[in-house]
Design a protein around this motif. Structure first.
Motif, PDB file in Angstrom:
ATOM      1  N   GLN B  59       0.831  -1.196   0.000  1.00 52.85           N
ATOM      2  CA  GLN B  59       0.000   0.000   0.000  1.00 52.85           C
ATOM      3  C   GLN B  59       0.871   1.254   0.000  1.00 52.85           C
ATOM      4  N   TYR B  61       0.977   3.657   1.895  1.00 52.82           N
ATOM      5  CA  TYR B  61       1.471   4.151   3.176  1.00 52.82           C
ATOM      6  C   TYR B  61       2.636   3.325   3.712  1.00 52.82           C
ATOM      7  N   THR B  62       3.208   2.486   2.859  1.00 53.23           N
ATOM      8  CA  THR B  62       4.445   1.792   3.229  1.00 53.23           C
ATOM      9  C   THR B  62       5.597   2.707   2.812  1.00 53.23           C
ATOM     10  N   ASP B  91       7.803  -2.873  11.403  1.00 54.17           N
ATOM     11  CA  ASP B  91       6.618  -3.579  10.923  1.00 54.17           C
ATOM     12  C   ASP B  91       6.628  -3.741   9.404  1.00 54.17           C
ATOM     13  N   SER B  92       7.165  -2.749   8.691  1.00 55.12           N
ATOM     14  CA  SER B  92       7.119  -2.818   7.232  1.00 55.12           C
ATOM     15  C   SER B  92       8.139  -3.810   6.683  1.00 55.12           C
ATOM     16  N   LYS B 309       9.479   9.334   4.873  1.00 57.03           N
ATOM     17  CA  LYS B 309       8.051   9.419   5.179  1.00 57.03           C
ATOM     18  C   LYS B 309       7.496   8.029   5.507  1.00 57.03           C
ATOM     19  N   PHE B 310       6.629   7.974   6.483  1.00 58.78           N
ATOM     20  CA  PHE B 310       5.975   6.755   6.979  1.00 58.78           C
ATOM     21  C   PHE B 310       6.893   5.892   7.845  1.00 58.78           C
ATOM     22  N   GLU B 312       7.769   4.856  11.057  1.00 61.47           N
ATOM     23  CA  GLU B 312       7.266   4.994  12.427  1.00 61.47           C
ATOM     24  C   GLU B 312       8.359   5.012  13.482  1.00 61.47           C
ATOM     25  N   PRO B 313       9.361   4.099  13.405  1.00 56.37           N
ATOM     26  CA  PRO B 313      10.382   4.121  14.460  1.00 56.37           C
ATOM     27  C   PRO B 313      10.998   5.514  14.614  1.00 56.37           C
ATOM     28  N   ALA B 315       9.693   8.520  13.498  1.00 56.61           N
ATOM     29  CA  ALA B 315       8.748   9.615  13.747  1.00 56.61           C
ATOM     30  C   ALA B 315       8.287   9.683  15.206  1.00 56.61           C
ATOM     31  N   PHE B 316       8.201   8.536  15.876  1.00 55.52           N
ATOM     32  CA  PHE B 316       7.759   8.576  17.274  1.00 55.52           C
ATOM     33  C   PHE B 316       8.752   9.321  18.170  1.00 55.52           C
ATOM     34  N   GLU B 336      11.234  15.642   5.597  1.00 59.76           N
ATOM     35  CA  GLU B 336      10.589  14.368   5.293  1.00 59.76           C
ATOM     36  C   GLU B 336      10.809  14.054   3.822  1.00 59.76           C
ATOM     37  N   ASP B 338      10.895  11.125   0.416  1.00 56.89           N
ATOM     38  CA  ASP B 338      10.630   9.835  -0.217  1.00 56.89           C
ATOM     39  C   ASP B 338      11.941   9.530  -0.920  1.00 56.89           C
TER      40      ASP B 338
END
Lengths: 261, 359, 441
Positions: B59, B61-62, B91-92, B309-310, B312-313, B315-316, B336, B338
């Protein structure tokens, strides 16, 4: 008319603005036109029109270029980002520290200015068009209204449709469906302005906004956006005399400062 | 490092000499383990012109790293690899490993590596057991069984290369090199055999002019991978000097040394004892302390977070790290990106504006 | 707990709170029993035990409000082993569940915005943003959320929770227990079980220290027993959906699952599910469907879209479609058989390694195939959840295989479980309608 001693050129994505100032930092000459695809030629042509400053050979007084096309001017001129230029221009006009919001065609910026006029922090919108002037341009065009008229509609409405989605593509389809459901265009317009104001307010808070609020750029002319931003951020917005020229004005002031140095 | 061979040359040379190639995805694994089997790990970080074939399975958002890696596979760019190794980085990447095992034909063996999110004895023991299991897989694939002594020698070679990388990172801001050239040299660790990297790195350190002070405004660069590389040029052009590195592909793999007599325990201790990294889920305080100490040692004035972008590790951690650095008087900027696209004009503006505020 | 605080806690929770909640429940039951109280022609009236669910949840949050009077508070992830915390007397709060409540009550958008204002990316999980927003602003629809004394994070549902809990640990400055569960690309190995068990043992030590008491083995066995019983009952409740017409839909389960997630290990949870099961059996016997006229049956994959549950359920019911099962609610029942109250620690290590989210994309495909068979589903909706990568990656391949193998329509529905801004009513309505037209062919 006083002599132009420094020039600021703001080559934005939608409009190109040039400002000439006198030795005491007052705007004595200005011009604004829609940005043309051949930006470099347009900038050269405009620079040559400045009264008493070199003609086709280009200006003999210092020039600072800013905006999207700042790198297209001759390399002998200095380039400064629109962040620093807007802050400089607005600080000189309003003479206050605070938070400057600049809603342009492609970018929205929030700039926190300190008591000496320096930039403390800034934030810009992310890649997508949500949160920029482009968002309203797209939906207003869809409604066959000018952006100004569309804003006036928003202010005329006591009602407001809740629109949470600020993705330009989603918002467009959502708007069509709201019209199909019989909602008034006024309340939809208000909802859309609210969505944009929220987005910009969020950007402002993330940058650590402090009062007073100030606005520059084309978005400052949008009365609905201004009113809703004041409402979202709970503070009044102060406007410089010529919001749209603040980038070019700041650039000219920086050129003057360099000339003096 | 003009004489440094390219990725393609290294792969061809290794195959000619009878070795095998493993394509390894980000971030943490043990190079020594593969080299002990005469398998050269060549890392794939998803950048460059990989296209977007991966969109058929992932998807939007990966993140672009994972989509780029899958695109590289689907378009045959990884055809030299006889096996894939997928570290459990997030996760990705977990999803990518699982896709290869279940839904997308990888065309070659796929070895996932789990990365413990803890550093205590239980985690080290598990990591060691994970590496031992991979040893068994590789033994099965190659028909060879390197001894503990072979493994220790392979680890020694990697430690040697790591110490050269550490020396390069230590001098980062003072070497008279464009940022892009520095990272090309440091990141050649991603495909060069350790002994070649160590030799090339030493040569670079000997031949490059050293400045007393960094040429530009000293900044710290944090993130996953410095791609697209144009951003490095933009930093140079704006007058910044990167003097400290906290990138997952570089500084965060400046691994710890270990003297464990069990080679698997030694490899595990090195990885889990490395600098604090978001993908290992390290406590915020530890990451912040690490960045602050880098910043004070190298007199950093601003930290640039170069984020995919996207991711998570990354961005948190960002808000709390930025706050901690700002409180210490260090400006921060988050970009950010791509990694498969050219950076936007806005990114250059943000970088220049940051430097203007520091002027 | 001091005597005075003990008295205050009991006065507020056990005496006043319980009485008020009981009264509210009776009111609810009485209102439901009045003829004409239910107006929707496409959906059957709620089950009679529904007011009890409301009472359970309200009481749970009420206990949380007064927890500061003496109970230690643990914030835990939805897949975390909770039995040892229950046995140690903790009040256990589930931020994910709390975030879902915010989503249902339409508060998630403003809370997500608050988190974004503080610098958290809009690309982060919307549960995490909702809760971080709630922590930063103190706003919540449940009255008051008690501050944690300890955080327990188990990575068996995602790595997201690890980073999220690191943020919480830094914010609250309290201990964080991480239970790291190696992802099962294929099968669980003995070494993975041993690793998890070792961490559980360490976790107990930390939890004991924070609680200031030691873990009673009998209490742990008791909590584990309740856990197992509740999971078994929950599984049976979901299996009622195999009946035609299905007496319960996945939309109903999204609400009835609250106790199995946040009140596992408690006797009252077992009682509640026993009552719910009895009523569903009765509905089965009387052939009462949750959707009044059930023509088609669908399976749901991934988290609910909390802010649109009602909208989606009414839309499907109007088209005579029943959502008979979901892989999401199934996750809290399918592992019941692995829970062994006699070996609570060992079995916990195995159980908590095996949630569907800690297993490969192939396993999920297999699960969906089996559920399509068991529940005689005519098609599948795969919610492609922008906020949940581990659940969503693989869905494109899963959708294609399901459609090819079963010849049944399978729809990938783009949404977000808790952020309404990433949801377009119009697009979803169009896609769903087109999908349902395919189904009706």
């Amino acid at each position: 008319m006083s002599t132009v001693v420094a020039i600021g050129a703001d080559a934005g994505s939608t409009t190109t603005k040039l400002v000439g100032i006198s030795h005491d930092g007052v705007i004595v000459w200005e011009t604004i036109e829609p940005t043309e695809p051949r930006m470099r030629e347009q900038l050269e042509r405009l620079l040559a029109t400045i009264p008493g400053s070199g003609g086709s050979a280009g200006p003999t007084v210092p020039v600072v270029a800013t905006g999207y096309g700042r790198n297209l001017v001759d390399t002998k001129h200095r380039r400064v980002t629109e962040i620093t230029c807007h802050a400089t221009g607005v600080y000189r006009s309003i003479r206050s520290s605070g938070t400057l919001i600049d809603i342009g065609g492609q970018d929205s910026k929030v700039i926190v200015i300190d008591a000496a006029g320096g930039v403390v922090n800034f934030a810009m919108n992310d890649k997508c068009a949500a949160g920029t002037g482009r968002f309203l341009e797209v939906v207003a065009a869809r409604m066959r209204e000018s952006v100004q008229d569309f804003a006036a509609l928003a202010l005329s409405s006591p009602e407001e449709v809740a629109i949470s989605n600020t993705c330009t593509v989603f918002a467009e389809s959502e708007m069509v469906s709201l019209l199909a459901q019989g909602h008034a265009i006024e309340s939809i317009s208000r909802g859309l302005h609210r969505a944009l104001a929220r987005r910009v307010a969020s950007l402002a808070r993330s940058a650590g906004a402090v009062a007073p609020l100030m606005m520059s750029g084309g978005g400052a002319h949008n009365v609905a956006l201004r009113a809703l931003l004041e409402n979202e951020l709970g503070a009044a917005i102060r406007l410089p005399a010529k919001p749209q020229l603040m980038g070019a004005y700041g650039a000219a002031l920086l050129a003057l400062r360099r000339a003096a140095a | 490092m003009d004489s440094t061979p390219t990725r393609t040359q290294v792969i061809a040379e290794h195959k000619r000499s009878g070795g095998r190639i493993a394509a390894v995805f980000p971030v943490h694994y043990s190079r020594a383990l593969f080299r002990a089997f005469n398998i050269l790990p060549v890392e794939v970080w998803g950048g460059g012109r990989t296209g977007n074939a991966g969109d058929a399975h992932l998807q939007a958002y990966t993140c672009s790293v994972v989509r780029g890696v899958l695109s590289a596979h689907l378009t045959g760019m990884l055809r030299d690899a006889e096996l894939y190794c997928v570290p459990h980085t997030c996760d990705s990447l977990q999803g990518l490993g699982s896709l290869f095992l279940d839904l997308v034909d990888p065309g070659r063996p796929v070895i996932p590596i789990y990365l413990p999110r803890d550093e205590g004895p239980a985690a080290v023991a598990f990591m060691a057991s994970e590496l031992r299991a991979i040893y068994d897989r590789l033994a099965e694939l190659t028909g060879s069984r390197p001894s503990d002594a072979d493994l220790q020698r392979a680890i020694d070679r990697e430690c040697e290369a790591d110490s050269v990388l550490a020396a390069m990172l230590e001098l980062q801001g003072r070497l008279a090199l464009p940022a892009r050239a520095f990272y090309a040299a440091a990141r050649s660790r991603e495909y060069l055999p350790a002994e070649q990297f160590a030799a090339a790195g030493r040569r670079l350190l000997e031949t490059t002019v050293r400045r007393e002070e960094p040429a530009g405004v000293p900044i710290l660069l944090s993130g996953i991978v410095p791609e697209p590389e144009e951003i490095l040029d933009q930093l140079d052009a704006a007058g910044a000097s990167i003097v400290a590195d906290d990138m997952a592909c570089c500084g965060r793999r400046n691994y710890a040394m270990s003297t464990n007599s069990d080679p698997f325990g030694r490899m595990a201790e090195q990885i889990l004892g490395g600098p604090p990294d978001s993908t290992r889920g390290v406590a915020v305080e530890r990451r912040l302390a690490h960045l602050l100490s880098l910043a004070s040692a190298r007199r950093v004035r601003a930290a640039v977070f170069y984020e995919v972008k996207f991711c998570e590790p990354e961005a948190f951690y960002l808000p709390q790290l930025r706050r901690g650095l700002e409180e210490a008087g260090i400006k921060t900027l988050a970009l950010e990106v791509d990694i498969s696209e050219r950076p936007s004009h806005q990114i250059a503006t943000r970088i220049e504006a940051l430097l203007e505020t520091l002027a | 707990m001091s005597l005075a605080n003990q008295l205050r806690y009991h006065l507020n929770v056990s005496i006043v709170g319980n009485s008020v909640l009981r009264l509210q429940r009776w009111q609810g039951e009485w209102q439901m029993s009045r003829p004409g109280s239910w107006q929707n022609a496409h959906i059957a009236p709620p089950v009679a035990v529904a007011p009890r669910l409301k009472e359970l949840i309200s009481r749970h949050y009420l206990k949380g409000q007064y927890a500061h009077l003496g109970r230690k508070v643990a914030w835990v992830t939805s897949g975390a082993p909770v039995e040892f915390l229950v046995a140690l007397g903790y009040f256990v709060l589930y931020p994910e569940n709390h975030a879902a409540v915010c989503g249902i009550r339409r508060m998630s958008e403003s809370l997500c915005t608050a988190a974004e204002d503080a610098g958290y990316s809009p690309d982060l999980c919307s549960y995490a943003r909702t809760d971080i927003g709630s922590v930063l602003t103190g706003k919540t629809p449940v009255g008051k959320v008690p501050r944690p004394d300890v955080l327990v994070c188990c990575t068996n549902i995602c790595q997201t929770v690890l980073f999220w809990y690191r943020v919480l640990a830094h914010h609250f400055n309290v201990p964080l227990i991480v239970i790291d569960t190696p992802f099962l690309y294929t099968e669980a190995t003995e070494r993975a079980v041993a690793y998890v068990k070792a961490q559980l043992e360490d976790a107990v030590i930390v939890a004991e220290r924070v609680a200031g008491r030691s873990l009673g083995f009998d209490k742990l066995k008791q909590a584990t027993r309740y856990s197992r019983q509740a999971c078994e009952l929950w599984m049976k409740i979901m299996e009622c959906g195999q009946h035609r017409p299905a007496p319960i839909t996945a939309f109903d389960e999204f609400f009835h699952m609250a106790p199995i997630v946040e009140m596992r290990g408690e006797a009252f949870t077992v009682d509640y599910y026993a009552a719910l099961l009895a009523e569903l059996e009765q509905r089965k016997a009387n052939n009462i469907g949750a959707v009044t006229v059930e023509s088609k049956r669908l399976l749901w994959d991934n988290l609910p879209v909390w802010h649109r549950v009602r909208w989606l359920s009414e839309m499907l019911a109007e088209r005579q479609v029943a959502l008979v099962a979901s892989t999401y609610t199934n996750a809290w029942g399918e592992l019941a058989h692995l829970v062994d109250p006699e070996r609570p620690m060992e079995s916990a290590a195995t159980v908590y390694l095996h949630p569907i989210l800690n297993r490969g994309t192939g396993h999920k495909l297999k699960t969906m195939r089996r559920m399509v068979d068991d529940y005689q589903a005519d098609g599948v909706i795969l919610h492609s959840d922008r906020s949940c990568k581990p659940y969503s990656i693989g869905q494109i391949g899963q959708r294609n295989r399901l459609a090819d193998e079963l010849g049944a329509p399978a729809l990938l529905l783009e949404a977000d479980h808790n952020d309404p801004r990433a949801f377009s009513n119009e697009q979803v309505a169009t896609r769903l309608s087109a999908f349902l037209e395919l189904l009706e062919k």
